[in-house]
Motif scaffolding. Structure first.
Motif, short mmCIF file in Angstrom:
data_model
loop_
_atom_site.label_atom_id
_atom_site.label_comp_id
_atom_site.label_asym_id
_atom_site.label_seq_id
_atom_site.Cartn_x
_atom_site.Cartn_y
_atom_site.Cartn_z
N ASP A 94 0.82 -1.20 0.00
CA ASP A 94 0.00 0.00 0.00
C ASP A 94 0.86 1.26 0.00
N ARG A 95 1.92 1.24 0.79
CA ARG A 95 2.79 2.42 0.86
C ARG A 95 3.49 2.68 -0.48
N LEU A 96 3.99 1.62 -1.10
CA LEU A 96 4.68 1.79 -2.37
C LEU A 96 3.72 2.22 -3.48
N ARG A 97 2.53 1.67 -3.49
CA ARG A 97 1.54 2.10 -4.49
C ARG A 97 1.18 3.57 -4.27
N GLY A 98 1.15 3.98 -3.01
CA GLY A 98 0.89 5.38 -2.72
C GLY A 98 1.98 6.31 -3.23
N GLN A 99 3.19 5.75 -3.43
CA GLN A 99 4.31 6.52 -3.97
C GLN A 99 4.35 6.49 -5.50
N GLY A 100 3.38 5.81 -6.11
CA GLY A 100 3.32 5.79 -7.56
C GLY A 100 3.94 4.58 -8.23
N TYR A 101 4.38 3.60 -7.43
CA TYR A 101 4.97 2.40 -7.99
C TYR A 101 3.89 1.37 -8.33
N GLU A 102 4.18 0.55 -9.32
CA GLU A 102 3.34 -0.62 -9.60
C GLU A 102 3.88 -1.76 -8.74
N VAL A 103 3.02 -2.46 -8.03
CA VAL A 103 3.48 -3.49 -7.09
C VAL A 103 2.80 -4.82 -7.38
N VAL A 104 3.62 -5.89 -7.39
CA VAL A 104 3.11 -7.25 -7.44
C VAL A 104 3.58 -7.95 -6.18
N GLN A 105 2.84 -8.96 -5.73
CA GLN A 105 3.10 -9.58 -4.44
C GLN A 105 3.36 -11.07 -4.56
N ALA A 106 4.16 -11.57 -3.61
CA ALA A 106 4.39 -13.01 -3.46
C ALA A 106 4.59 -13.29 -1.98
N TRP A 107 4.27 -14.53 -1.57
CA TRP A 107 4.29 -14.87 -0.14
C TRP A 107 5.19 -16.06 0.19
N ASP A 108 5.82 -16.65 -0.80
CA ASP A 108 6.74 -17.77 -0.53
C ASP A 108 7.81 -17.82 -1.62
N GLY A 109 8.80 -18.71 -1.43
CA GLY A 109 9.91 -18.79 -2.36
C GLY A 109 9.50 -19.14 -3.78
N PRO A 110 8.79 -20.25 -3.99
CA PRO A 110 8.38 -20.61 -5.35
C PRO A 110 7.52 -19.53 -6.01
N GLY A 111 6.62 -18.92 -5.24
CA GLY A 111 5.77 -17.87 -5.78
C GLY A 111 6.57 -16.65 -6.20
N ALA A 112 7.63 -16.35 -5.44
CA ALA A 112 8.48 -15.21 -5.77
C ALA A 112 9.17 -15.40 -7.12
N VAL A 113 9.75 -16.60 -7.32
CA VAL A 113 10.44 -16.88 -8.57
C VAL A 113 9.45 -16.86 -9.74
N SER A 114 8.26 -17.41 -9.52
CA SER A 114 7.24 -17.42 -10.57
C SER A 114 6.80 -16.00 -10.94
N GLN A 115 6.55 -15.17 -9.93
CA GLN A 115 6.13 -13.79 -10.18
C GLN A 115 7.25 -12.99 -10.85
N PHE A 116 8.48 -13.26 -10.47
CA PHE A 116 9.61 -12.58 -11.09
C PHE A 116 9.66 -12.88 -12.58
N THR A 117 9.47 -14.14 -12.93
CA THR A 117 9.50 -14.55 -14.34
C THR A 117 8.34 -13.95 -15.12
N GLU A 118 7.16 -13.92 -14.50
CA GLU A 118 5.96 -13.46 -15.20
C GLU A 118 5.88 -11.95 -15.33
N THR A 119 6.36 -11.20 -14.33
CA THR A 119 6.12 -9.76 -14.29
C THR A 119 7.34 -8.90 -14.57
N ALA A 120 8.56 -9.48 -14.56
CA ALA A 120 9.80 -8.74 -14.86
C ALA A 120 9.90 -7.43 -14.07
#
Length: 230
Positions: A24-50
């Protein structure tokens, strides 16, 4: 257009309250934010969203933040700010060794987190500008190619993380000159007026392990200097 403007940030944190508060804080600063909650999800989101930057908690389900950092840096170098509940130097050096650029110890202030994020993104912009100004520095058997971001020691190429390279580049710009920790933190991390002495010390230690301990001289109570003829 600079990377800083409207940058995409991947927030990896397994505690939902912290994850959402940071998002919420980063979006309030104008950034686009994507979220992950575990290791595999982080790697997957990194690949998908760059993402342009990753905020990465160390302790995660699946596999930890260090393993996430190894995997994403192997795929594509990206600024990583580690979030850790421990400030033990050994733990910090592990994070730096797998490619993290900086770290924040929990609990942290949102204001400081936003400042660190902005500083890391500005460094990306500066690195892109530097690539248009080819310069090679030779200091004894140490060669630093600023444009290509490559380093050789005695004809052998050495792999440095982005932060290690920027630190070496800063020291190499004034060989033999002692630079204070505060000056190095302001120049390399882009955050003047902040206390980041432990961050600087940890990165210097990691840099020495790769280019040789005798190449970076410590002036106790002041800072560091790159030996011109080491």
């Amino acid at each position: 257009m600079s990377v800083s403007a409207g940058a995409r940030i991947l927030v990896v944190e397994d505690e939902p309250v912290i994850n959402q508060a940071v998002t919420d804080r980063l979006r309030g600063q104008g950034y686009e934010v994507v979220q992950a909650w575990d290791g595999p999800g982080a790697v997957s989101q990194f690949t998908e969203t760059a993402p342009d930057l990753v905020l990465l908690d160390v302790m995660l389900p699946g596999f930890d933040g260090h393993e996430v950092c190894r995997r994403i840096q192997a795929a594509r170098p990206v600024p990583v700010l580690m979030l850790t509940a421990r400030d033990d130097e050994a733990d910090i050096l592990v994070g730096l060794g797998v490619g993290a650029d900086d770290y924040l110890t929990k609990p942290f202030r949102m204001r400081e987190l936003v400042a660190r994020v902005g500083a890391l993104l500005r460094r990306v912009d500066r690195a892109a500008e530097l690539a248009n100004r080819p310069t090679t520095t030779d200091l004894g058997d140490l060669r630093v190619d600023a444009a290509a971001r490559r380093v050789w020691v005695a004809e052998t190429e050495v792999h440095l993380t982005p932060t290690e390279f920027d630190l070496l580049l800063c020291l190499a710009a004034s060989p033999g000159v002692v630079l204070t920790r505060e000056n190095l933190y302001a120049e390399v991390w882009g955050w003047p007026g902040a206390s980041g002495t432990r961050t600087v010390d940890s990165h210097v230690k990691a840099l020495r392990s790769k280019i040789g301990a005798d190449r970076v001289r410590t002036v106790h109570g002041v800072g560091y200097a790159l030996e011109p003829g080491a």
